[in-house]
Design an enzyme around this catalytic site. Sequence first.
Site, PDB file in Angstrom:
ATOM      1  N   ASP A  45       0.807  -1.298   0.023  1.00  0.00           N
ATOM      2  CA  ASP A  45       0.016  -0.053   0.033  1.00  0.00           C
ATOM      3  C   ASP A  45       0.891   1.480  -0.054  1.00  0.00           C
ATOM      4  OD1 ASP A  45       1.008  -0.070   2.543  1.00  0.00           O
ATOM      5  OD2 ASP A  45      -0.966  -0.309   3.391  1.00  0.00           O
ATOM      6  N   SER A  46       2.289   1.122  -0.046  1.00  0.00           N
ATOM      7  CA  SER A  46       3.247   2.151  -0.226  1.00  0.00           C
ATOM      8  C   SER A  46       2.846   2.866  -1.558  1.00  0.00           C
ATOM      9  CB  SER A  46       4.655   1.640  -0.044  1.00  0.00           C
ATOM     10  OG  SER A  46       4.637   0.582  -1.048  1.00  0.00           O
ATOM     11  N   ASP A  84      -0.877  -6.445  -0.126  1.00  0.00           N
ATOM     12  CA  ASP A  84      -1.111  -5.692   1.120  1.00  0.00           C
ATOM     13  C   ASP A  84      -2.734  -5.664   1.250  1.00  0.00           C
ATOM     14  OD1 ASP A  84       0.886  -5.105   3.104  1.00  0.00           O
ATOM     15  OD2 ASP A  84       1.206  -3.390   1.933  1.00  0.00           O
ATOM     16  N   LYS A 112      -1.081  -9.753   3.200  1.00  0.00           N
ATOM     17  CA  LYS A 112      -0.316  -9.058   4.344  1.00  0.00           C
ATOM     18  C   LYS A 112      -1.234  -8.109   5.187  1.00  0.00           C
ATOM     19  CE  LYS A 112       2.890  -5.799   4.197  1.00  0.00           C
ATOM     20  NZ  LYS A 112       2.597  -4.829   4.919  1.00  0.00           N
ATOM     21  N   GLU A 181       9.289  -3.777  10.614  1.00  0.00           N
ATOM     22  CA  GLU A 181       9.728  -2.681  10.241  1.00  0.00           C
ATOM     23  C   GLU A 181      10.125  -1.399  11.232  1.00  0.00           C
ATOM     24  OE1 GLU A 181       7.977   0.917   7.207  1.00  0.00           O
ATOM     25  OE2 GLU A 181       6.710  -0.890   7.652  1.00  0.00           O
TER      26      GLU A 181
END
Length: 264
Positions: A45-46, A84, A112, A181
């Site tokens: 989703d970046s 995602d 994810k 992360e």
Amino acid sequence: MKKVTVSSLLKKKQAGEKITSLTAYDASFAKMFDEQGIDAMLIGDSLGMVLQGQDDTLPVTVDDVAYHTRSVRRGTSRAFVLADMPFMSYATPEQTYANAATLMAAGASMVKLEGGSWLGDTISGLNQRGVPVCGHLGLTPQSVHVFGGFKVQGREASQAEHLLAEAQALEKAGIQLLVLECVPSSLGKTISEALTIPVIGIGAGKDTDGQILVMHDMFGISANYMPKFSKNYLKETGDMREAVSKYISEVQDGTFPSAEHSFE
């Protein structure tokens, strides 16, 4: 090269071999990453930030991720493909199952989710319905407003203990991979050693079972800024294919991430 599966990723961890991964959003880059030998690609989703120019990942929709997943799948012949689940797309079990089905039908081999033990029943339900799950702990971008910004997590002893417990709870619930992360390197090592499943780090030090970077960061072309945990491989090599190849080799031999790309 053989097709990468959940089983082959687990075997890499067991053999002490590093897993290499990048985000991908289209067929052309997916094909290049695949040909260079990347193990896994994430349709993150970046994309909200690096493709759409958003301030964070929250505006990204399931349809957005599904579109890019279809594109990546068309360019991929051997790498493992994850997608995602966007912000609030897994708020209820029924919603989760429907949205996960959309992403799997688009070409993902795994979805994810960001979050801890509260996702236990959701993860179990997805597994029962044939959907493999990757967890995501530490700095979870969908919770950016709860954290008060993009901040390193787990620096306090109590936070570190909590993250370890959450990782173990997610594994017990049935995740088969974990993305960790922006946590101190020591915590990345502790969690990786505590779990039997592979732990993929991004800003989590060199001792995780593998690494993932946002492709735009690795090429030094992100619109906003270069995170501390990333490295501009295109600047070093002058060629995209060589940049990917060098990233893969440096992850595999433990050169990346170095101390300058990690948190203490």
